[in-house]
Scaffold this motif. Structure first.
Motif, PDB file in Angstrom:
ATOM      1  N   VAL A  36      -2.652  82.434 -17.421  1.00 30.88           N
ATOM      2  CA  VAL A  36      -2.448  81.513 -16.312  1.00 30.88           C
ATOM      3  C   VAL A  36      -0.953  81.347 -16.041  1.00 30.88           C
ATOM      4  CG1 VAL A  36      -2.765  79.125 -15.532  1.00 30.88           C
ATOM      5  CG2 VAL A  36      -4.646  80.337 -16.661  1.00 30.88           C
ATOM      6  N   VAL A  37      -0.154  81.223 -17.090  1.00 31.84           N
ATOM      7  CA  VAL A  37       1.297  81.101 -16.926  1.00 31.84           C
ATOM      8  C   VAL A  37       1.842  82.328 -16.197  1.00 31.84           C
ATOM      9  CG1 VAL A  37       3.523  81.028 -18.133  1.00 31.84           C
ATOM     10  CG2 VAL A  37       1.647  79.555 -18.884  1.00 31.84           C
ATOM     11  N   ALA A  38       1.393  83.515 -16.603  1.00 31.05           N
ATOM     12  CA  ALA A  38       1.857  84.746 -15.961  1.00 31.05           C
ATOM     13  C   ALA A  38       1.496  84.769 -14.475  1.00 31.05           C
ATOM     14  CB  ALA A  38       1.272  85.962 -16.671  1.00 31.05           C
ATOM     15  N   ILE A  39       0.313  84.306 -14.144  1.00 32.40           N
ATOM     16  CA  ILE A  39      -0.106  84.262 -12.738  1.00 32.40           C
ATOM     17  C   ILE A  39       0.761  83.274 -11.969  1.00 32.40           C
ATOM     18  CG2 ILE A  39      -1.982  83.595 -11.170  1.00 32.40           C
ATOM     19  CD1 ILE A  39      -3.933  84.690 -13.340  1.00 32.40           C
ATOM     20  N   LEU A  40       1.019  82.114 -12.560  1.00 28.58           N
ATOM     21  CA  LEU A  40       1.819  81.099 -11.880  1.00 28.58           C
ATOM     22  C   LEU A  40       3.253  81.563 -11.630  1.00 28.58           C
ATOM     23  CD1 LEU A  40       0.627  77.868 -13.710  1.00 28.58           C
ATOM     24  CD2 LEU A  40       0.074  78.595 -11.378  1.00 28.58           C
ATOM     25  N   GLN A  41       3.728  82.500 -12.435  1.00 32.99           N
ATOM     26  CA  GLN A  41       5.095  82.991 -12.275  1.00 32.99           C
ATOM     27  C   GLN A  41       5.214  84.083 -11.211  1.00 32.99           C
ATOM     28  OE1 GLN A  41       5.932  83.991 -16.361  1.00 32.99           O
ATOM     29  NE2 GLN A  41       6.860  81.998 -16.741  1.00 32.99           N
ATOM     30  N   LYS A  42       4.079  84.564 -10.723  1.00 38.65           N
ATOM     31  CA  LYS A  42       4.101  85.618  -9.700  1.00 38.65           C
ATOM     32  C   LYS A  42       4.394  85.041  -8.324  1.00 38.65           C
ATOM     33  CE  LYS A  42       0.805  88.948 -11.583  1.00 38.65           C
ATOM     34  NZ  LYS A  42      -0.425  89.701 -11.249  1.00 38.65           N
ATOM     35  N   ARG A  43       4.933  85.891  -7.474  1.00 35.47           N
ATOM     36  CA  ARG A  43       5.067  85.533  -6.063  1.00 35.47           C
ATOM     37  C   ARG A  43       3.693  85.669  -5.416  1.00 35.47           C
ATOM     38  NH1 ARG A  43       9.385  89.533  -3.790  1.00 35.47           N
ATOM     39  NH2 ARG A  43       7.802  90.889  -4.660  1.00 35.47           N
ATOM     40  N   ARG A  44       3.423  84.873  -4.396  1.00 39.86           N
ATOM     41  CA  ARG A  44       2.114  84.924  -3.721  1.00 39.86           C
ATOM     42  C   ARG A  44       1.747  86.333  -3.293  1.00 39.86           C
ATOM     43  NH1 ARG A  44      -0.401  80.142  -0.510  1.00 39.86           N
ATOM     44  NH2 ARG A  44       0.435  78.520  -1.826  1.00 39.86           N
ATOM     45  N   MET A  45       2.704  87.046  -2.757  1.00 38.90           N
ATOM     46  CA  MET A  45       2.415  88.388  -2.242  1.00 38.90           C
ATOM     47  C   MET A  45       2.071  89.388  -3.358  1.00 38.90           C
ATOM     48  SD  MET A  45       6.354  89.370  -1.201  1.00 38.90           S
ATOM     49  CE  MET A  45       5.847  90.584  -0.061  1.00 38.90           C
ATOM     50  N   ASP A  46       2.358  89.036  -4.608  1.00 40.49           N
ATOM     51  CA  ASP A  46       2.070  89.926  -5.727  1.00 40.49           C
ATOM     52  C   ASP A  46       0.751  89.607  -6.438  1.00 40.49           C
ATOM     53  OD1 ASP A  46       4.465  91.273  -5.281  1.00 40.49           O
ATOM     54  OD2 ASP A  46       5.590  89.961  -6.635  1.00 40.49           O
ATOM     55  N   LEU A  47       0.070  88.577  -5.989  1.00 39.81           N
ATOM     56  CA  LEU A  47      -1.202  88.205  -6.624  1.00 39.81           C
ATOM     57  C   LEU A  47      -2.276  89.241  -6.330  1.00 39.81           C
ATOM     58  CD1 LEU A  47      -1.313  84.393  -5.846  1.00 39.81           C
ATOM     59  CD2 LEU A  47      -0.775  85.477  -8.033  1.00 39.81           C
ATOM     60  N   THR A  48      -3.095  89.516  -7.342  1.00 40.58           N
ATOM     61  CA  THR A  48      -4.217  90.437  -7.178  1.00 40.58           C
ATOM     62  C   THR A  48      -5.496  89.629  -6.953  1.00 40.58           C
ATOM     63  OG1 THR A  48      -4.788  90.440  -9.528  1.00 40.58           O
ATOM     64  CG2 THR A  48      -3.115  92.054  -8.802  1.00 40.58           C
ATOM     65  N   ASP A  49      -6.539  90.321  -6.557  1.00 43.99           N
ATOM     66  CA  ASP A  49      -7.841  89.662  -6.409  1.00 43.99           C
ATOM     67  C   ASP A  49      -8.290  89.067  -7.742  1.00 43.99           C
ATOM     68  OD1 ASP A  49      -7.967  90.270  -3.711  1.00 43.99           O
ATOM     69  OD2 ASP A  49      -9.220  92.051  -4.009  1.00 43.99           O
ATOM     70  N   ASP A  50      -7.992  89.751  -8.848  1.00 45.87           N
ATOM     71  CA  ASP A  50      -8.358  89.241 -10.168  1.00 45.87           C
ATOM     72  C   ASP A  50      -7.579  87.967 -10.503  1.00 45.87           C
ATOM     73  OD1 ASP A  50      -9.959  89.566 -12.570  1.00 45.87           O
ATOM     74  OD2 ASP A  50      -8.045  89.957 -13.580  1.00 45.87           O
ATOM     75  N   ASP A  51      -6.298  87.917 -10.140  1.00 43.08           N
ATOM     76  CA  ASP A  51      -5.503  86.706 -10.362  1.00 43.08           C
ATOM     77  C   ASP A  51      -6.129  85.526  -9.634  1.00 43.08           C
ATOM     78  OD1 ASP A  51      -3.584  88.183 -11.790  1.00 43.08           O
ATOM     79  OD2 ASP A  51      -2.298  88.445 -10.026  1.00 43.08           O
ATOM     80  N   ILE A  52      -6.532  85.741  -8.402  1.00 37.48           N
ATOM     81  CA  ILE A  52      -7.144  84.681  -7.602  1.00 37.48           C
ATOM     82  C   ILE A  52      -8.461  84.233  -8.219  1.00 37.48           C
ATOM     83  CG2 ILE A  52      -8.163  84.160  -5.340  1.00 37.48           C
ATOM     84  CD1 ILE A  52      -5.941  86.100  -4.208  1.00 37.48           C
ATOM     85  N   ARG A  53      -9.254  85.191  -8.700  1.00 40.30           N
ATOM     86  CA  ARG A  53     -10.518  84.852  -9.365  1.00 40.30           C
ATOM     87  C   ARG A  53     -10.255  83.990 -10.601  1.00 40.30           C
ATOM     88  NH1 ARG A  53     -12.598  86.175 -13.726  1.00 40.30           N
ATOM     89  NH2 ARG A  53     -11.204  87.918 -14.089  1.00 40.30           N
ATOM     90  N   VAL A  54      -9.277  84.371 -11.401  1.00 38.63           N
ATOM     91  CA  VAL A  54      -8.947  83.623 -12.618  1.00 38.63           C
ATOM     92  C   VAL A  54      -8.538  82.196 -12.264  1.00 38.63           C
ATOM     93  CG1 VAL A  54      -7.235  83.419 -14.474  1.00 38.63           C
ATOM     94  CG2 VAL A  54      -8.355  85.610 -14.042  1.00 38.63           C
ATOM     95  N   MET A  55      -7.684  82.036 -11.264  1.00 34.80           N
ATOM     96  CA  MET A  55      -7.232  80.702 -10.912  1.00 34.80           C
ATOM     97  C   MET A  55      -8.360  79.860 -10.329  1.00 34.80           C
ATOM     98  SD  MET A  55      -4.331  80.607 -12.177  1.00 34.80           S
ATOM     99  CE  MET A  55      -3.849  78.977 -11.633  1.00 34.80           C
TER     100      MET A  55
END
Length: 76
Positions: A36-55
């Protein structure tokens, strides 16, 4: 839902890991705190579909936990 920066969450997780009486959230039944920390540190444009599912999973778990603490059942 939770108002923490990725740095604050990472520090909180380190404290939780150091405390043997409590576990880190999501260890056994969902995304791990470091993920979750790694996802939060990403820029919005770099999020993957899997990141969105996890969040979305994380938001659902937080919502259910809040409902339980308030004595309510979720309709989900």
């Amino acid at each position: 839902m939770v108002n923490m920066t990725s740095q604050e969450l990472a520090a909180w997780l380190r404290v939780q890991d150091a405390d043997e009486d409590t576990g880190s959230p999501g260890r056994a039944d969902g995304p791990s705190g470091p993920r979750v920390v790694a996802i939060l540190q990403k820029r919005r444009m770099d999020l993957t579909d899997d990141d969105i599912r996890v969040m979305r999973e994380v938001v659902e778990k937080v919502t259910l936990a809040q409902d339980r603490r308030r004595g309510r059942r979720s309709s989900r």
